[in-house]
Scaffold this motif. Structure first.
Motif, PDB file in Angstrom:
ATOM      1  N   ILE A  22     115.061 -25.348 -22.999  1.00 37.18           N
ATOM      2  CA  ILE A  22     115.795 -25.025 -24.460  1.00 37.18           C
ATOM      3  C   ILE A  22     115.756 -23.474 -24.419  1.00 37.18           C
ATOM      4  O   ILE A  22     114.672 -22.984 -24.163  1.00 37.18           O
ATOM      5  N   GLU A  23     116.984 -22.940 -24.631  1.00 34.21           N
ATOM      6  CA  GLU A  23     116.880 -21.319 -25.054  1.00 34.21           C
ATOM      7  C   GLU A  23     116.503 -21.268 -26.503  1.00 34.21           C
ATOM      8  O   GLU A  23     116.889 -22.013 -27.637  1.00 34.21           O
ATOM      9  N   GLY A  24     115.745 -20.143 -26.818  1.00 32.94           N
ATOM     10  CA  GLY A  24     115.615 -19.997 -28.106  1.00 32.94           C
ATOM     11  C   GLY A  24     115.167 -18.604 -28.276  1.00 32.94           C
ATOM     12  O   GLY A  24     115.010 -17.823 -27.410  1.00 32.94           O
ATOM     13  N   HIS A  25     114.767 -18.233 -29.613  1.00 32.31           N
ATOM     14  CA  HIS A  25     114.272 -16.965 -29.960  1.00 32.31           C
ATOM     15  C   HIS A  25     112.737 -16.849 -30.266  1.00 32.31           C
ATOM     16  O   HIS A  25     112.317 -17.990 -30.938  1.00 32.31           O
ATOM     17  N   MET A  26     111.972 -15.942 -30.090  1.00 31.93           N
ATOM     18  CA  MET A  26     110.640 -15.585 -30.739  1.00 31.93           C
ATOM     19  C   MET A  26     110.937 -15.148 -32.232  1.00 31.93           C
ATOM     20  O   MET A  26     111.881 -14.664 -32.566  1.00 31.93           O
ATOM     21  N   GLU A  27     110.023 -15.808 -33.050  1.00 31.87           N
ATOM     22  CA  GLU A  27     110.180 -15.542 -34.493  1.00 31.87           C
ATOM     23  C   GLU A  27     109.996 -14.104 -34.710  1.00 31.87           C
ATOM     24  O   GLU A  27     109.286 -13.464 -34.130  1.00 31.87           O
ATOM     25  N   GLY A  28     110.961 -13.549 -35.583  1.00 40.02           N
ATOM     26  CA  GLY A  28     110.980 -12.077 -35.584  1.00 40.02           C
ATOM     27  C   GLY A  28     111.620 -11.137 -34.540  1.00 40.02           C
ATOM     28  O   GLY A  28     111.580 -10.048 -34.628  1.00 40.02           O
ATOM     29  N   ASN A  29     112.191 -11.923 -33.679  1.00 47.23           N
ATOM     30  CA  ASN A  29     112.784 -11.222 -32.529  1.00 47.23           C
ATOM     31  C   ASN A  29     113.925 -11.916 -32.075  1.00 47.23           C
ATOM     32  O   ASN A  29     113.872 -12.745 -30.923  1.00 47.23           O
ATOM     33  N   GLU A  30     115.171 -11.467 -32.567  1.00 48.12           N
ATOM     34  CA  GLU A  30     116.498 -12.101 -32.483  1.00 48.12           C
ATOM     35  C   GLU A  30     116.996 -11.733 -31.079  1.00 48.12           C
ATOM     36  O   GLU A  30     117.910 -12.143 -30.614  1.00 48.12           O
ATOM     37  N   ASP A  31     116.624 -10.495 -30.585  1.00 47.64           N
ATOM     38  CA  ASP A  31     117.341 -10.041 -29.342  1.00 47.64           C
ATOM     39  C   ASP A  31     116.986 -10.718 -28.114  1.00 47.64           C
ATOM     40  O   ASP A  31     117.719 -10.971 -27.192  1.00 47.64           O
ATOM     41  N   ASP A  32     115.680 -11.070 -28.051  1.00 45.65           N
ATOM     42  CA  ASP A  32     115.359 -11.566 -26.566  1.00 45.65           C
ATOM     43  C   ASP A  32     115.485 -13.266 -26.616  1.00 45.65           C
ATOM     44  O   ASP A  32     114.947 -13.792 -27.164  1.00 45.65           O
ATOM     45  N   MET A  33     116.314 -13.447 -25.609  1.00 49.96           N
ATOM     46  CA  MET A  33     116.446 -14.709 -25.425  1.00 49.96           C
ATOM     47  C   MET A  33     115.302 -15.163 -24.415  1.00 49.96           C
ATOM     48  O   MET A  33     115.082 -14.824 -23.381  1.00 49.96           O
ATOM     49  N   LEU A  34     114.750 -16.353 -24.983  1.00 52.41           N
ATOM     50  CA  LEU A  34     113.624 -16.909 -23.939  1.00 52.41           C
ATOM     51  C   LEU A  34     113.988 -18.659 -23.588  1.00 52.41           C
ATOM     52  O   LEU A  34     114.880 -18.984 -24.370  1.00 52.41           O
ATOM     53  N   ILE A  35     113.718 -18.770 -22.489  1.00 52.30           N
ATOM     54  CA  ILE A  35     113.892 -19.947 -21.986  1.00 52.30           C
ATOM     55  C   ILE A  35     112.293 -21.014 -22.389  1.00 52.30           C
ATOM     56  O   ILE A  35     111.600 -20.619 -21.684  1.00 52.30           O
ATOM     57  N   TYR A  36     112.667 -21.921 -23.136  1.00 54.01           N
ATOM     58  CA  TYR A  36     111.289 -22.678 -23.416  1.00 54.01           C
ATOM     59  C   TYR A  36     111.484 -24.127 -22.697  1.00 54.01           C
ATOM     60  O   TYR A  36     112.689 -24.491 -22.342  1.00 54.01           O
ATOM     61  N   ILE A  37     110.326 -24.311 -22.122  1.00 58.61           N
ATOM     62  CA  ILE A  37     110.533 -25.707 -21.572  1.00 58.61           C
ATOM     63  C   ILE A  37     109.636 -26.587 -22.348  1.00 58.61           C
ATOM     64  O   ILE A  37     108.593 -26.488 -23.128  1.00 58.61           O
ATOM     65  N   VAL A  38     109.972 -27.947 -22.417  1.00 55.92           N
ATOM     66  CA  VAL A  38     109.349 -28.911 -23.314  1.00 55.92           C
ATOM     67  C   VAL A  38     108.244 -29.518 -22.589  1.00 55.92           C
ATOM     68  O   VAL A  38     108.417 -30.103 -21.337  1.00 55.92           O
ATOM     69  N   GLN A  39     107.271 -29.183 -23.283  1.00 60.24           N
ATOM     70  CA  GLN A  39     105.668 -29.711 -22.509  1.00 60.24           C
ATOM     71  C   GLN A  39     105.529 -31.140 -23.044  1.00 60.24           C
ATOM     72  O   GLN A  39     104.982 -31.848 -21.971  1.00 60.24           O
ATOM     73  N   GLU A  40     105.530 -31.200 -24.211  1.00 64.62           N
ATOM     74  CA  GLU A  40     104.995 -32.665 -24.663  1.00 64.62           C
ATOM     75  C   GLU A  40     106.005 -33.105 -25.922  1.00 64.62           C
ATOM     76  O   GLU A  40     106.248 -31.966 -26.541  1.00 64.62           O
TER      77      GLU A  40
END
Length: 160
Positions: free
Chosen positions: A95-113
């Motif tokens: 899932i693509e998402g942003h860290m809170e307070g950092n809208e510029d940086d796209m992160l790819i999160y992997i669903v772990q559980e």
């Protein structure tokens, strides 16, 4: 004259990647081809370790996690309410998402559980925190002009 690995050469390696304990990280089924000379085309310690080598030379280079895929960062593991997530999520999904307070940086999160109400998402690279050892042989070195290098680098960014 012998061609050696130096700035603006295209280097082909037969390689495997293991952890210091000897677990295989990457079997290197296909040769690795990269442009030498600080193009961030390959991890810096490998580039440093291959400098000056010739075809047929073998190498064994340790790459600490910090210089590979980064250290493992607990802050990149988040628990998110299922209400905020797509309905069809499953473990292992990205899932693509942003860290809170950092809208510029796209992160790819992997669903772990996934629980009844929440899901645990992890944006660490699967290889984060892993020290690596690159072993192999230099199989080809080709001096390249800037045009060729530009084409190669453009091409290599398409994959990531």
């Amino acid at each position: 004259m012998t061609v050696t690995v130096t700035v603006n050469t295209i280097v082909t390696l037969d390689y495997t990647v293991t952890t210091p304990e000897g677990h295989t990280v990457d079997e290197g089924q296909e040769p690795l081809i990269y442009v030498h000379g600080g193009y961030n085309n390959i991890f810096a310690p490998i580039e440093a370790g291959l400098e000056g080598k010739s075809v047929g030379d073998s190498f064994e280079i340790s790459v600490p996690a910090a210089e590979a895929f980064g250290l493992y960062d607990d802050d990149l593991v988040v628990t998110e309410s299922l209400e905020n997530l797509p309905e069809e999520i499953e473990v292992g999904m990205q899932i693509e998402g942003h860290m809170e307070g950092n809208e510029d940086d796209m992160l790819i999160y992997i669903v772990q559980e996934i629980s009844d109400t929440h899901a645990v998402l992890n944006a660490n690279h699967p290889l984060a925190g892993i020290d690596m050892v690159f072993k192999g042989t230099v199989t080809d070195i080709v001096p390249a002009d800037e045009e060729t290098i530009r084409r190669l680098l453009e091409h290599s960014h398409d994959h990531h």
